[in-house]
Write a protein that holds these residues in place. Sequence first.
Motif, PDB file in Angstrom:
ATOM      1  N   LEU A 175     -17.794   3.369   5.356  1.00 34.14           N
ATOM      2  CA  LEU A 175     -17.564   2.418   6.017  1.00 34.14           C
ATOM      3  C   LEU A 175     -17.684   1.700   4.450  1.00 34.14           C
ATOM      4  O   LEU A 175     -16.770   0.924   4.408  1.00 34.14           O
ATOM      5  CB  LEU A 175     -18.458   1.922   6.659  1.00 34.14           C
ATOM      6  CG  LEU A 175     -17.645   0.316   7.036  1.00 34.14           C
ATOM      7  CD1 LEU A 175     -16.300   0.515   8.199  1.00 34.14           C
ATOM      8  CD2 LEU A 175     -19.068  -0.367   8.462  1.00 34.14           C
ATOM      9  N   HIS A 176     -18.645   1.348   3.346  1.00 38.34           N
ATOM     10  CA  HIS A 176     -18.570   1.186   2.124  1.00 38.34           C
ATOM     11  C   HIS A 176     -16.941   0.858   1.699  1.00 38.34           C
ATOM     12  O   HIS A 176     -16.321   0.589   1.344  1.00 38.34           O
ATOM     13  CB  HIS A 176     -19.307   1.538   1.812  1.00 38.34           C
ATOM     14  CG  HIS A 176     -19.384   0.844   0.306  1.00 38.34           C
ATOM     15  ND1 HIS A 176     -20.026  -0.067  -0.326  1.00 38.34           N
ATOM     16  CD2 HIS A 176     -18.773   1.396  -1.083  1.00 38.34           C
ATOM     17  CE1 HIS A 176     -19.238  -0.333  -2.073  1.00 38.34           C
ATOM     18  NE2 HIS A 176     -18.742   0.578  -2.535  1.00 38.34           N
ATOM     19  N   PHE A 177     -16.304   2.282   1.640  1.00 39.43           N
ATOM     20  CA  PHE A 177     -15.373   2.502   1.320  1.00 39.43           C
ATOM     21  C   PHE A 177     -13.928   1.944   1.886  1.00 39.43           C
ATOM     22  O   PHE A 177     -13.232   1.607   1.253  1.00 39.43           O
ATOM     23  CB  PHE A 177     -14.583   4.337   0.670  1.00 39.43           C
ATOM     24  CG  PHE A 177     -15.866   4.379  -0.656  1.00 39.43           C
ATOM     25  CD1 PHE A 177     -15.591   3.953  -1.851  1.00 39.43           C
ATOM     26  CD2 PHE A 177     -17.666   5.260  -0.210  1.00 39.43           C
ATOM     27  CE1 PHE A 177     -16.336   5.262  -2.937  1.00 39.43           C
ATOM     28  CE2 PHE A 177     -17.604   6.180  -0.902  1.00 39.43           C
ATOM     29  CZ  PHE A 177     -17.377   5.796  -2.909  1.00 39.43           C
ATOM     30  N   ALA A 178     -13.965   2.370   3.054  1.00 39.42           N
ATOM     31  CA  ALA A 178     -13.042   1.772   4.349  1.00 39.42           C
ATOM     32  C   ALA A 178     -13.367   0.195   3.330  1.00 39.42           C
ATOM     33  O   ALA A 178     -12.290  -0.341   3.587  1.00 39.42           O
ATOM     34  CB  ALA A 178     -13.033   2.322   5.209  1.00 39.42           C
ATOM     35  N   GLN A 179     -14.395  -0.402   3.500  1.00 41.48           N
ATOM     36  CA  GLN A 179     -14.218  -2.008   3.281  1.00 41.48           C
ATOM     37  C   GLN A 179     -13.470  -2.531   2.146  1.00 41.48           C
ATOM     38  O   GLN A 179     -12.752  -2.967   1.469  1.00 41.48           O
ATOM     39  CB  GLN A 179     -15.874  -2.925   3.399  1.00 41.48           C
ATOM     40  CG  GLN A 179     -15.745  -4.017   3.581  1.00 41.48           C
ATOM     41  CD  GLN A 179     -14.768  -4.923   4.490  1.00 41.48           C
ATOM     42  OE1 GLN A 179     -15.953  -4.338   5.749  1.00 41.48           O
ATOM     43  NE2 GLN A 179     -13.794  -4.862   4.235  1.00 41.48           N
ATOM     44  N   ARG A 184      -9.309  -4.412  -1.297  1.00 38.12           N
ATOM     45  CA  ARG A 184      -8.667  -4.369  -2.273  1.00 38.12           C
ATOM     46  C   ARG A 184      -6.864  -4.800  -1.999  1.00 38.12           C
ATOM     47  O   ARG A 184      -6.147  -5.044  -2.243  1.00 38.12           O
ATOM     48  CB  ARG A 184      -8.191  -3.301  -3.067  1.00 38.12           C
ATOM     49  CG  ARG A 184      -7.679  -2.921  -4.409  1.00 38.12           C
ATOM     50  CD  ARG A 184      -7.786  -1.433  -4.891  1.00 38.12           C
ATOM     51  NE  ARG A 184      -7.609   0.015  -3.589  1.00 38.12           N
ATOM     52  CZ  ARG A 184      -8.185   0.467  -2.963  1.00 38.12           C
ATOM     53  NH1 ARG A 184      -9.139   0.892  -3.715  1.00 38.12           N
ATOM     54  NH2 ARG A 184      -7.596   1.662  -1.937  1.00 38.12           N
ATOM     55  N   ASP A 185      -6.137  -3.782  -0.611  1.00 37.27           N
ATOM     56  CA  ASP A 185      -5.161  -3.825  -0.111  1.00 37.27           C
ATOM     57  C   ASP A 185      -4.646  -4.863   1.044  1.00 37.27           C
ATOM     58  O   ASP A 185      -3.875  -4.794   1.176  1.00 37.27           O
ATOM     59  CB  ASP A 185      -4.868  -2.709   0.029  1.00 37.27           C
ATOM     60  CG  ASP A 185      -5.404  -1.060  -0.976  1.00 37.27           C
ATOM     61  OD1 ASP A 185      -5.310  -1.930  -2.380  1.00 37.27           O
ATOM     62  OD2 ASP A 185      -5.484  -0.582  -0.465  1.00 37.27           O
ATOM     63  N   PHE A 186      -5.711  -5.555   1.443  1.00 37.96           N
ATOM     64  CA  PHE A 186      -5.288  -6.347   2.276  1.00 37.96           C
ATOM     65  C   PHE A 186      -4.615  -5.490   3.512  1.00 37.96           C
ATOM     66  O   PHE A 186      -3.347  -6.255   4.146  1.00 37.96           O
ATOM     67  CB  PHE A 186      -4.391  -7.654   1.040  1.00 37.96           C
ATOM     68  CG  PHE A 186      -4.750  -8.744   0.214  1.00 37.96           C
ATOM     69  CD1 PHE A 186      -5.615  -9.433   1.157  1.00 37.96           C
ATOM     70  CD2 PHE A 186      -4.359  -8.684  -0.610  1.00 37.96           C
ATOM     71  CE1 PHE A 186      -6.617 -10.629   0.297  1.00 37.96           C
ATOM     72  CE2 PHE A 186      -5.637  -8.810  -0.890  1.00 37.96           C
ATOM     73  CZ  PHE A 186      -6.251  -9.812  -1.406  1.00 37.96           C
ATOM     74  N   THR A 187      -5.039  -4.554   4.235  1.00 40.25           N
ATOM     75  CA  THR A 187      -4.879  -3.744   5.480  1.00 40.25           C
ATOM     76  C   THR A 187      -5.727  -3.652   5.683  1.00 40.25           C
ATOM     77  O   THR A 187      -6.956  -3.018   5.247  1.00 40.25           O
ATOM     78  CB  THR A 187      -3.309  -2.821   4.436  1.00 40.25           C
ATOM     79  OG1 THR A 187      -3.729  -1.906   5.951  1.00 40.25           O
ATOM     80  CG2 THR A 187      -3.998  -1.769   3.477  1.00 40.25           C
ATOM     81  N   ILE A 188      -5.632  -3.242   7.270  1.00 41.19           N
ATOM     82  CA  ILE A 188      -6.828  -2.395   8.210  1.00 41.19           C
ATOM     83  C   ILE A 188      -6.450  -1.107   8.518  1.00 41.19           C
ATOM     84  O   ILE A 188      -7.452  -0.609   8.781  1.00 41.19           O
ATOM     85  CB  ILE A 188      -6.565  -3.356   9.105  1.00 41.19           C
ATOM     86  CG1 ILE A 188      -5.237  -3.525  10.525  1.00 41.19           C
ATOM     87  CG2 ILE A 188      -6.765  -4.866   9.039  1.00 41.19           C
ATOM     88  CD1 ILE A 188      -5.745  -3.563  11.883  1.00 41.19           C
ATOM     89  N   VAL A 189      -5.670  -0.363   7.281  1.00 40.16           N
ATOM     90  CA  VAL A 189      -4.987   1.013   7.913  1.00 40.16           C
ATOM     91  C   VAL A 189      -7.014   1.023   7.642  1.00 40.16           C
ATOM     92  O   VAL A 189      -6.866   2.803   8.372  1.00 40.16           O
ATOM     93  CB  VAL A 189      -3.804   0.745   6.652  1.00 40.16           C
ATOM     94  CG1 VAL A 189      -4.089   3.029   6.576  1.00 40.16           C
ATOM     95  CG2 VAL A 189      -2.620   0.598   7.621  1.00 40.16           C
TER      96      VAL A 189
END
Length: 219
Positions: A175-179, A184-189
């Motif tokens: 989850l840390h890397f997902a957040q 960074r990319d302003f996307t919820i993908v």
Amino acid sequence: MSADYWNTMVLPMLEGAQMTVLLFLIAIVVSIPLGFGLTLAVKSSSKPVSWLAHTYIYVMRGTPLLLQLLIICFGLPMLPVVGEYLVLDRFAAACLGFILNYAAYFAEIFRGGLLAIDKGQYEASQVLGLSKWQTTTRIILPQMFRVVLPAVSNESITLIKDTALLYAVAVPELLHFAQTAVNRDFTIVPFFIAGIIYLIMTLLLTLLFKWMERRFKYE
């Protein structure tokens, strides 16, 4: 989205998933036997031992796991005199927190499994001349394991999902890397990808326990 971008986003998340799996394996391997030990302590003829085990289980099940992690990671080092000796690596502290918490839950599961065993099983074992050790290892534990397997399966799946709490104590897991990717990319993908990875892990765990249930059903 380019292949390079996907690699930049997904590969760190897979590395974080390795941390998730490692925590799960450590917690499950240690908390299950510890939980069974707590079950035996609860059933102990020594009232102080039984009371301490009951109190421990009540406290660990009655307070949030996140609070326990925060106390172990950040609270214990603040204790006067002994605090400096209680500073742990974040991952080690998280492992300790998960083990202590889940041992209490497994203890209750095992206690319920033992209560489900008919008392006649113990009496029959005595008639057959089996020792207490033989009765426990050959008669009681195999039956108890069959009874508690579904509950252990559910608790193990919950453990996989609870590893996301590592994020709160700054351990770099899935989850840390997902957040990080979302910020960074302003996307919820990345959140959806993280969800898929969690689903894959829980699916594999579910299939494993289903196989174990089928195997022990016919033994």
